[in-house]
Structures are given as structure tokens and as C-alpha cells.
Motif scaffolding. Structure first.
Motif, PDB file in Angstrom:
ATOM      1  N   LYS A  17      39.790  43.247  32.970  1.00 23.28           N
ATOM      2  CA  LYS A  17      38.340  43.311  33.140  1.00 23.28           C
ATOM      3  C   LYS A  17      37.985  42.873  34.547  1.00 23.28           C
ATOM      4  O   LYS A  17      38.562  41.919  35.068  1.00 23.28           O
ATOM      5  CB  LYS A  17      37.649  42.424  32.102  1.00 23.28           C
ATOM      6  CG  LYS A  17      37.920  42.883  30.672  1.00 23.28           C
ATOM      7  CD  LYS A  17      37.498  41.877  29.642  1.00 23.28           C
ATOM      8  CE  LYS A  17      37.888  42.341  28.245  1.00 23.28           C
ATOM      9  NZ  LYS A  17      37.591  41.352  27.208  1.00 23.28           N
ATOM     10  N   SER A  19      34.627  42.336  37.458  1.00 22.74           N
ATOM     11  CA  SER A  19      33.188  42.194  37.668  1.00 22.74           C
ATOM     12  C   SER A  19      32.908  42.006  39.152  1.00 22.74           C
ATOM     13  O   SER A  19      33.654  41.316  39.848  1.00 22.74           O
ATOM     14  CB  SER A  19      32.627  40.990  36.905  1.00 22.74           C
ATOM     15  OG  SER A  19      32.750  41.157  35.513  1.00 22.74           O
ATOM     16  N   VAL A  29      26.717  42.951  39.037  1.00 20.32           N
ATOM     17  CA  VAL A  29      26.141  44.259  39.363  1.00 20.32           C
ATOM     18  C   VAL A  29      27.057  45.413  38.968  1.00 20.32           C
ATOM     19  O   VAL A  29      26.633  46.578  39.019  1.00 20.32           O
ATOM     20  CB  VAL A  29      25.789  44.345  40.857  1.00 20.32           C
ATOM     21  CG1 VAL A  29      24.701  43.327  41.198  1.00 20.32           C
ATOM     22  CG2 VAL A  29      27.023  44.131  41.740  1.00 20.32           C
ATOM     23  N   ALA A  30      28.299  45.106  38.586  1.00 21.18           N
ATOM     24  CA  ALA A  30      29.207  46.162  38.137  1.00 21.18           C
ATOM     25  C   ALA A  30      30.291  45.551  37.280  1.00 21.18           C
ATOM     26  O   ALA A  30      30.693  44.393  37.479  1.00 21.18           O
ATOM     27  CB  ALA A  30      29.816  46.899  39.329  1.00 21.18           C
ATOM     28  N   GLY A  32      34.028  46.754  34.991  1.00 17.85           N
ATOM     29  CA  GLY A  32      34.995  47.766  34.583  1.00 17.85           C
ATOM     30  C   GLY A  32      36.078  47.150  33.731  1.00 17.85           C
ATOM     31  O   GLY A  32      36.343  45.945  33.814  1.00 17.85           O
ATOM     32  N   ARG A  62      38.234  50.326  40.446  1.00 20.45           N
ATOM     33  CA  ARG A  62      37.615  51.596  40.816  1.00 20.45           C
ATOM     34  C   ARG A  62      36.398  51.899  39.940  1.00 20.45           C
ATOM     35  O   ARG A  62      35.410  52.479  40.405  1.00 20.45           O
ATOM     36  CB  ARG A  62      38.636  52.727  40.752  1.00 20.45           C
ATOM     37  CG  ARG A  62      39.609  52.690  41.933  1.00 20.45           C
ATOM     38  CD  ARG A  62      40.325  54.005  42.139  1.00 20.45           C
ATOM     39  NE  ARG A  62      40.991  54.045  43.442  1.00 20.45           N
ATOM     40  CZ  ARG A  62      40.431  54.435  44.563  1.00 20.45           C
ATOM     41  NH1 ARG A  62      39.147  54.819  44.557  1.00 20.45           N
ATOM     42  NH2 ARG A  62      41.101  54.454  45.700  1.00 20.45           N
ATOM     43  N   GLN A  63      36.464  51.513  38.658  1.00 19.82           N
ATOM     44  CA  GLN A  63      35.279  51.679  37.802  1.00 19.82           C
ATOM     45  C   GLN A  63      34.091  50.910  38.370  1.00 19.82           C
ATOM     46  O   GLN A  63      32.963  51.402  38.382  1.00 19.82           O
ATOM     47  CB  GLN A  63      35.584  51.201  36.388  1.00 19.82           C
ATOM     48  CG  GLN A  63      36.523  52.091  35.598  1.00 19.82           C
ATOM     49  CD  GLN A  63      36.896  51.472  34.268  1.00 19.82           C
ATOM     50  OE1 GLN A  63      36.038  50.956  33.553  1.00 19.82           O
ATOM     51  NE2 GLN A  63      38.169  51.503  33.927  1.00 19.82           N
ATOM     52  N   CYS A  64      34.360  49.697  38.849  1.00 20.99           N
ATOM     53  CA  CYS A  64      33.288  48.901  39.452  1.00 20.99           C
ATOM     54  C   CYS A  64      32.738  49.586  40.707  1.00 20.99           C
ATOM     55  O   CYS A  64      31.520  49.692  40.893  1.00 20.99           O
ATOM     56  CB  CYS A  64      33.800  47.508  39.814  1.00 20.99           C
ATOM     57  SG  CYS A  64      34.100  46.406  38.418  1.00 20.99           S
ATOM     58  N   GLU A  66      32.740  52.631  41.539  1.00 18.31           N
ATOM     59  CA  GLU A  66      32.035  53.890  41.264  1.00 18.31           C
ATOM     60  C   GLU A  66      30.587  53.675  40.857  1.00 18.31           C
ATOM     61  O   GLU A  66      29.793  54.624  40.817  1.00 18.31           O
ATOM     62  CB  GLU A  66      32.778  54.655  40.158  1.00 18.31           C
ATOM     63  CG  GLU A  66      34.110  55.257  40.610  1.00 18.31           C
ATOM     64  CD  GLU A  66      34.949  55.740  39.442  1.00 18.31           C
ATOM     65  OE1 GLU A  66      34.484  55.610  38.278  1.00 18.31           O
ATOM     66  OE2 GLU A  66      36.069  56.226  39.686  1.00 18.31           O
ATOM     67  N   GLN A  67      30.223  52.421  40.540  1.00 18.60           N
ATOM     68  CA  GLN A  67      28.865  52.140  40.080  1.00 18.60           C
ATOM     69  C   GLN A  67      27.899  51.843  41.225  1.00 18.60           C
ATOM     70  O   GLN A  67      26.724  51.548  41.000  1.00 18.60           O
ATOM     71  CB  GLN A  67      28.902  50.967  39.087  1.00 18.60           C
ATOM     72  CG  GLN A  67      29.665  51.303  37.805  1.00 18.60           C
ATOM     73  CD  GLN A  67      29.993  50.083  36.958  1.00 18.60           C
ATOM     74  OE1 GLN A  67      29.181  49.170  36.840  1.00 18.60           O
ATOM     75  NE2 GLN A  67      31.180  50.061  36.372  1.00 18.60           N
ATOM     76  N   GLY A  68      28.381  51.911  42.448  1.00 14.70           N
ATOM     77  CA  GLY A  68      27.516  51.675  43.597  1.00 14.70           C
ATOM     78  C   GLY A  68      28.318  51.679  44.883  1.00 14.70           C
ATOM     79  O   GLY A  68      29.555  51.731  44.870  1.00 14.70           O
ATOM     80  N   ASN A  69      27.637  51.594  45.980  1.00 12.54           N
ATOM     81  CA  ASN A  69      28.293  51.576  47.289  1.00 12.54           C
ATOM     82  C   ASN A  69      28.632  50.126  47.649  1.00 12.54           C
ATOM     83  O   ASN A  69      28.006  49.513  48.514  1.00 12.54           O
ATOM     84  CB  ASN A  69      27.369  52.199  48.334  1.00 12.54           C
ATOM     85  CG  ASN A  69      28.055  52.366  49.671  1.00 12.54           C
ATOM     86  OD1 ASN A  69      29.279  52.437  49.743  1.00 12.54           O
ATOM     87  ND2 ASN A  69      27.274  52.412  50.738  1.00 12.54           N
TER      88      ASN A  69
END
Length: 515
Positions: A17, A19, A29-30, A32, A62-64, A66-69
């Protein structure tokens, strides 16, 4: 230019996990997550592939991203992970075999060798712990005896987080918490003890350099940046153990506070001053991520794993319903258990699906349902599973208190704690108020805080906690339910003691007939 975001990654027994923390707002803010496999090639064996750790870490990061720049603004990253893992790597950092994890119990003979050669008392005084297969050294000695070519080729023994930290920055490191699971680590002085290592038979140079959890150990390399998407040069912190990072993430930072983490397994971690000597070795000791604090920690192996076992083998109908309704199958289970009164109509469960950790440390322990009657149904079994896990907690709770550990506050975190019923049963069994923080996955949050210290954003790991952590609910115990549970618990303890010899005979039978 380093930014205001930090990244925390926790490698759990079955799931990674991650964050991203905004240090200005104190908000995540993200997020994964990625599962990774566990292998049981033989009874009592439990192994994992180190590259699966890394693949899952990469996926969660990468999941994190992908949720923002976010990548350009991430100033630091820290990893935590499961403990009691023996992972040998060569001088290039390549794994030489699968990691033997905490639940692997094959090294009982090596434990006997340690007791005979150096003596358990020496281990107790130096490391603060008992001799058991759960630790790094017995498994390393198993490798030395059964796979000598692997042992000879081993440059370093790493933890899962240490391996993935190496993949990030290229340096062999170990945080103090992970080191606490190696007998050569002198826990009250936070250093390797070469004499103890030599006496055990594991050269001290096979252990990495030690760091406090908030210290910088390197920077993200070009190769790691290409794999993860992180910025080259992002600061990498030493990180911590999964439980101690989670304790920080929920604000458990003072002596007398306790943290109950529930996942595949569970831990009750009670904070004690490092200088305090507790002569009780059925419960473990290892450094908290905060210098000066030690976690008096009792690991239990089959917490969420017990309900997952039930799901996989008996919960097909609930799983289908949950899939159709896009719901949570475990909510369906606990709703059934809610209909059953305390003590599950006399059915009790010993949550030892392979072995028992604290306080019994019995590699031959096996799961047991006791008290089956003609009226025993699925919902009774589900409630008994939850109560059995709570009784395992209570057995450690009582031992810790009798040893002199102070328990002022008990804070919860982890998957099963999302269930109000499960939390209430736990409160009723231990007879203490349980605090439930308004926070998601605590360990990666704790890691993100450590990364913030390494990156120079925070002066101290406790500095941002008032901004990040709040308690959303306190669950008070029901005195009448506790009175009933306390009586039932004594029978539960007796059942285990009466079956202990038969569990030994049962394991011997399985070994002889290859089951």
C-alpha cells in the motif's frame, strides 16, 4: 527543487500500500495498492519472491502517480514492511532464494542449536527476545545447513523493505526496527554485537549498515526512476517496520500507549521506554520508529487470514452476492455473526492455521473448532472465528500487563477494524475502550512522515501528527459481555493446553505421511 509532497509505501504480508501525503494540508492526496503472492511449498513453510515485492511496490507507486501530477513535488520516500523475514542477496543485490517470512516455522532444529551453543539467556539480554523460528537468525542457519552454497554467496540479509529500498537507491541498509528481529542486534544500545553474531554462526558483515527510521539512506536512482515514475534524486529514508510505522501513523508515540494492528495477521504493540527492562520473552521487543521507544509487541498469525480462510473454502455464496452487489463479502459475514450472542453458543476457535506466534510460539499448533453441536451453523462459525482472534489478543494483553507494561490507551487500525461488530467484540473481550482513528492505511502515512523528516520538511516525526490524526470513535466495552467472555476465555485457554501434546503428535503424523 524538492516539493511539499512525500510518499510512504508499506509492504504487508499479502498487499503493498502506498500513500502520497501533502505536508502542507496534512491530507492524503493519492493511494495505491497491489497484492503479491505467498507460497507454502511444504507444511510449515512460508516463502515470498523478492521481485514480487518490488513489482507490487512499483505498481502501488505508479497508481499514486497516475492520480495527479505528483512526481516533481515528491521530496522524499520511505518504505516499511513485514518483519522476521530472511532474504539473502548477493553483492549486486540479486535475491539468491525466496524470502523465508515470519510465519515460516521450518527452523526449529536451528533454534535448538542456538540454545545449545550460545544459550537463550544471552539472546534475551542482547536482543530482548526469545529464540523462535519467527526471527531472522534461525532461518539463516537453516539456509547455512541445507543450502550452504546460498549462505556462502550471501552478501547481505535484507528485509522486504530493505530490499525495495535497495532497488530505489542502490544502497544496502537496515532500519533499527527490522534489525530488532536479528539476534546480533543489541536493542538497548541500537548496534550490532559482533560477538553474538559469531557465536550464532552468522558473520556480522552479512548484516547491512544500521539507520534510524527518519534518516536519509540515499536518493532515487535513474533506473528506479524509470521503473517507478519518481523523480531522480528524490530522497530515500530508512523507513521502519510495518507495525511501528503504522503506530506513528495513528499517533501512538508515547510510553503507555498501545496500538492494535489487524490485517492478515495482527500485532498488539505497547510502547515502553527503551531503557525499561521487561523480563518477559513470550512478547517481542523491537525499536519503534521513534528513538528512545521500544515496541513490546505480540504478533498473532491468523487474524484476517482466519476469515479469508473461511471465505475461500466456505463463502462461495456470499462471494457471489458481493460480486453482484459490488459489496464487501466480509460485511456479509459479519452481518451473519451479529445474530449470534457472545461466546457463539459455546463454539470456540483456536486461530492457529499453521502455527501459533505470541504467546505460545508453537510451530505445531493447528486450528481448532471446539464445541460443535447439532445447531452449529455458518453464522456461529463466523462469530467464533472473530472471538477466537480476540481471545488470542487477550492472552497477550494479560501477559504484557503482568510483566509490568503500562497500557493507558489502545488505538486500532487495519482492515478488520472497519467492522463495527469486530471492534465491539474486541473491546468486550479485553475490557478496554478502543480508539478508532479517522485515518486510512496507517503504515504508509507513518512512512510518509518519516520521509518528510529525511527531506527536511519536518524537524521531528511527531511534529505533524496533530494535523494528520484525529479519533473518529471510541468503542466502550460492555461489562456484562466481558464478564461472560472472561469465563469462556478460561475454557479457551484450557482447550489449547489440553490439546498441545496432541498437536505435536498430529504434526509428526503429517510429516511421516507427507501431508
Amino acid at each position: 527543487m524538492a516539493g511539499h509532497l512525500t510518499l510512504g509505501v508499506d509492504i504487508g504480508t499479502t498487499n503493498v500500500k502506498a500513500s502520497i501525503l501533502d505536508t502542507q494540508s496534512g491530507k492524503i492526496v493519492a493511494f495505491g495498492s497491489q497484492e503479491h503472492p505467498l507460497f507454502h511449498p511444504h507444511p510449515g513453510w512460508a516463502e515470498q519472491d523478492a521481485d514480487n515485492y518490488w513489482s507490487a511496490v512499483v505498481s502501488a507507486i505508479r497508481q499514486c502517480l497516475e492520480q495527479g501530477n505528483f512526481a516533481a513535488d515528491i521530496a522524499g520516500v520511505a518504505l516499511s514492511g513485514l518483519v522476521g523475514v530472511t532474504l539473502p542477496v548477493n553483492d549486486k543485490g540479486k535475491p539468491l532464494r525466496r524470502a523465508m517470512i515470519w510465519m515460516d516455522s521450518r527452523s526449529e532444529e536451528e533454534c535448538s542449536d542456538i540454545r545449545a551453543t550460545i544459550g537463550e539467556g544471552v539472546i534475551n539480554r542482547n536482543n530482548g527476545n526469545r529464540v523462535a523460528p519467527w526471527f531472522i537468525d534461525p532461518k539463516a542457519l537453516w539456509i547455512k545447513k541445507h543450502e550452504p552454497h546460498t549462505f556462502d554467496a550471501t552478501h547481505k540479509f535484507l528485509s522486504p523493505s530493505g530490499y525495495c529500498t535497495f532497488r530505489l537507491c542502490g544502497n544496502f541498509t537496515m532500519n533499527m526496527g527490522d534489525a530488532g528481529l536479528a539476534y546480533a542486534f543489541e536493542y538497548q544500545k541500537e548496534r550490532w554485537n559482533e560477538q553474538v553474531a559469531d557465536a550464532i554462526g552468522i558473520p556480522i558483515d552479512k548484516f547491512p549498515k544500521l539507520f534510524h527510521s527518519h534518516e536519509q539512506v540515499g536518493e532515487v536512482t535513474q533506473k528506479a526512476a524509470e521503473e517507478t515514475g519518481l523523480r531522480v534524486g528524490t530522497i530515500v529514508a530508512a523507513g521502519g517496520t510495518d507495525i511501528s510505522s503504522a503506530a506513528l501513523g495513528v499517533g501512538v508515540t508515547k510510553a503507555g500507549e498501545a496500538f492494535y494492528s489487524m490485517g492478515t495477521g495482527s500485532n498488539i504493540g505497547i510502547m515502553i521506554p527503551t531503557e525499561q527492562t521487561l523480563d518477559e520473552f513470550r512478547i517481542l521487543k523491537w525499536p519503534h520508529v521513534l528513538p528512545g521507544l521500544t515496541m513490546f509487541d505480540a504478533p498473532m498469525a491468523f487474524t484476517g487470514a482466519s476469515l479469508k480462510w473461511y471465505r475461500d473454502h466456505f463463502g462461495q455464496s456470499e462471494s457471489r452476492i458481493a460480486d453482484r452487489m459490488a459489496g464487501n463479502v466480509f460485511d456479509l459475514f459479519t452481518e451473519q455473526a451479529r445474530q449470534i450472542p457472545p461466546c457463539s453458543n459455546g463454539l470456540m476457535y483456536l486461530p492457529y492455521l499453521g502455527n501459533s506466534l505470541a504467546p505460545n510460539w508453537n510451530s505445531n499448533a493447528t486450528g481448532v473448532f471446539f464445541g460443535v453441536q447439532p445447531t452449529t451453523g455458518r453464522e456461529t462459525m463466523i462469530r467464533a472465528l472473530i472471538e477466537g482472534v480476540a481471545f488470542d489478543l487477550l492472552s497477550n494483553f494479560r501477559i504484557a500487563e503482568s510483566a509490568g507494561a503500562q497500557i493507558d490507551n489502545l488505538v486500532l487500525n487495519g482492515g478488520p477494524t472497519k467492522s463495527r461488530l469486530w471492534n465491539q467484540i474486541t473491546a468486550n473481550v479485553v475490557n478496554r475502550p478502543l480508539k478508532v482513528p479517522d485515518i486510512g492505511e496507517a503504515a504508509p502515512i507513518g512512512d510518509a512522515i518519516l520521509a518528510g523528516v529525511a527531506a527536511g520538511i519536518y524537524d521531528d516525526p511527531t511534529a505533524p501528527l496533530n494535523q494528520i490524526v484525529s479519533i473518529k470513535e471510541t468503542i466502550d466495552p460492555d461489562p456484562e459481555a466481558h464478564k461472560r467472555y472472561a469465563e469462556f476465555f478460561e475454557i479457551w485457554l484450557s482447550v489449547y493446553q489440553n490439546l498441545k501434546d496432541d498437536m505435536d503428535r498430529h504434526r509428526d503424523f503429517l510429516k511421516r505421511y507427507g501431508s
